[in-house]
Design a protein around this motif. Structure first.
Motif, PDB file in Angstrom:
ATOM      1  N   HIS A  15     -42.056  24.435 -21.038  1.00 32.19           N
ATOM      2  CA  HIS A  15     -40.691  24.107 -21.462  1.00 32.19           C
ATOM      3  C   HIS A  15     -40.347  24.813 -22.774  1.00 32.19           C
ATOM      4  O   HIS A  15     -39.254  25.384 -22.913  1.00 32.19           O
ATOM      5  N   ILE A  16     -41.267  24.785 -23.725  1.00 36.25           N
ATOM      6  CA  ILE A  16     -41.014  25.460 -25.000  1.00 36.25           C
ATOM      7  C   ILE A  16     -40.848  26.959 -24.788  1.00 36.25           C
ATOM      8  O   ILE A  16     -39.959  27.597 -25.369  1.00 36.25           O
ATOM      9  N   ARG A  17     -41.686  27.537 -23.952  1.00 36.41           N
ATOM     10  CA  ARG A  17     -41.552  28.959 -23.636  1.00 36.41           C
ATOM     11  C   ARG A  17     -40.147  29.263 -23.093  1.00 36.41           C
ATOM     12  O   ARG A  17     -39.507  30.245 -23.498  1.00 36.41           O
ATOM     13  N   ALA A  18     -39.686  28.419 -22.169  1.00 33.96           N
ATOM     14  CA  ALA A  18     -38.386  28.669 -21.541  1.00 33.96           C
ATOM     15  C   ALA A  18     -37.249  28.572 -22.545  1.00 33.96           C
ATOM     16  O   ALA A  18     -36.394  29.473 -22.620  1.00 33.96           O
ATOM     17  N   VAL A  19     -37.198  27.490 -23.316  1.00 34.51           N
ATOM     18  CA  VAL A  19     -36.063  27.309 -24.225  1.00 34.51           C
ATOM     19  C   VAL A  19     -36.079  28.337 -25.349  1.00 34.51           C
ATOM     20  O   VAL A  19     -35.039  28.703 -25.888  1.00 34.51           O
ATOM     21  N   ALA A  20     -37.283  28.841 -25.694  1.00 30.37           N
ATOM     22  CA  ALA A  20     -37.396  29.843 -26.748  1.00 30.37           C
ATOM     23  C   ALA A  20     -37.165  31.264 -26.234  1.00 30.37           C
ATOM     24  O   ALA A  20     -37.147  32.215 -27.025  1.00 30.37           O
ATOM     25  N   GLY A  21     -37.004  31.391 -24.914  1.00 32.22           N
ATOM     26  CA  GLY A  21     -36.751  32.706 -24.342  1.00 32.22           C
ATOM     27  C   GLY A  21     -37.993  33.537 -24.134  1.00 32.22           C
ATOM     28  O   GLY A  21     -37.914  34.755 -23.952  1.00 32.22           O
ATOM     29  N   TRP A  22     -39.167  32.899 -24.145  1.00 33.55           N
ATOM     30  CA  TRP A  22     -40.419  33.606 -23.896  1.00 33.55           C
ATOM     31  C   TRP A  22     -40.651  33.744 -22.391  1.00 33.55           C
ATOM     32  O   TRP A  22     -40.033  33.037 -21.589  1.00 33.55           O
ATOM     33  N   PRO A  23     -41.560  34.627 -21.996  1.00 34.62           N
ATOM     34  CA  PRO A  23     -41.902  34.697 -20.565  1.00 34.62           C
ATOM     35  C   PRO A  23     -42.535  33.388 -20.107  1.00 34.62           C
ATOM     36  O   PRO A  23     -43.290  32.760 -20.854  1.00 34.62           O
TER      37      PRO A  23
END
Length: 360
Positions: A294-302
């Motif tokens: 979830h953190i990856r997604a909201v931060a724009g990470w792969p």
């Protein structure tokens, strides 16, 4: 407005300070982010692992302004955040993920099922009602027994009652507070499943293996994952997840609760636009858990691969069950996750354990 992907050292804001917020904050910290929490309680589980806590109501304009000034992006740990709060943050130039459409759809059970059906995703038959007479008419149309639920709020079995006879529908409506309701046909299911899935800012989708869930009194007690399912059933769940995520233009992790019917079809029971209790098994059973995803997604990470590396039995610890922490800590196959809540109450989720075995 922030530019994505966010670099380490950026600040992620979380609306809500409960256990899901706590585990999100822990995941964000591992990736080098700071976390600021907006919560009414100054001594919240999430606040104690975050860099900063803003104390205030979720719709407090001053608190929202302070959050917008402190964070580069904001997410939330539960779906009953006021939609107006998300709109206020957006108006202040802050990105909120998942976005307002997901929040709006998930907050109203009629809107939710209407949206799902529009995406070609099957649900039980349903009808809406706003008066006692409409409730009786809806029960007659759907057939009894049927399940009456408040359209908004209610979780863990709260805000719902069975209607056994059409003549009782008006009484049940009043018992639920005399507020707008949804009347649902029962699902003749063989088991309850769920799929945890994520969508990134680039539109990429990653779905975790299906989980099998067992409830008691409307509360999740046990999850077994990966569930033993056929390839066609797993593919069906992934297609459902993709339709929901794309239809909502979603960013983040979503929990989708499913009914498996005897003929192999899946019906969606409900969606939760956040990390989900049925995904806690991923903390010890997958390459990357739902919180980091979830953190990856909201931060724009792969997005990471949502691949299982172990078989897990997740058990919720309710009330004083968490007092057996020393026993659980001594079990070599058990991973203990406690939420740091100060007071144990009957039925309150105080933590969970994941019992880990080699992947079959």
């Amino acid at each position: 407005m922030a530019r994505f992907p966010l670099p380490p050292g950026s600040t992620i804001g979380i609306l809500g300070g409960g256990q899901l917020g706590r585990m999100l904050a822990e995941a964000a910290s591992r990736l080098g982010f700071d976390v600021v929490v907006l919560e009414r309680d100054a001594d919240s589980p999430a606040g104690r692992v975050a860099v900063r806590t803003l104390v205030g109501a979720y719709d407090d304009p001053a608190a929202l302004k302070a959050l917008a000034e402190a964070a580069d992006v904001v997410t939330y740990e539960f779906e009953n955040v006021p939609a107006a709060s998300v709109q206020a943050l957006t108006a202040l130039g802050l990105e909120v993920a998942p976005g307002p459409k997901a929040l709006s759809v998930a907050q109203d059970r009629v809107d939710e099922k209407t949206f799902l059906n529009a995406q070609g995703v099957a649900t039980v038959a349903f009808a809406e009602a706003s008066t006692p007479a409409e409730a009786a008419a809806a029960a007659a149309r759907i057939g009894v027994p049927c399940l009456m639920k408040t359209r908004r709020e209610g979780y863990d079995g709260k805000g719902q009652r069975w209607v056994e006879h059409v003549a009782a529908a008006e009484t049940v409506f009043e018992a639920l507070g005399g507020q707008p309701v949804i009347v649902e046909a029962p699902a003749d299911f063989v088991r309850e499943l769920s799929v945890i899935a994520a969508r990134g800012r680039d539109g990429a989708i990653a779905a975790y293996p299906l989980a099998e869930n067992h409830h008691e009194g409307g509360v999740l007690r046990r999850t077994l994952a990966p569930a033993r399912v056929s390839v066609p059933l797993a593919d069906q769940a992934e297609r459902i997840a993709a339709k929901v995520l794309s239809g909502l233009d979603y960013v983040g992790v979503i929990g989708i609760e499913l009914f498996e019917l005897s003929d192999g079809r899946l019906l969606v029971n409900e969606i939760a636009p956040r990390v989900h209790n049925t995904g806690h098994w991923t903390q010890d059973g997958c390459e990357v858990d739902q919180f980091e995803q979830h953190i990856r997604a909201v931060a724009g990470w792969p997005l990471a691969r949502a691949r299982a590396v172990a078989q897990v039995e997740m058990l919720n610890l309710l009330g004083d069950e968490a007092d057996a922490w020393l026993k659980f800590a001594a079990e070599p196959e058990t991973r203990l996750h406690l939420y740091g809540k100060r007071e144990a109450k009957p039925g309150r989720k105080m933590g969970h354990i994941n019992r880990v075995k080699p992947l079959r």
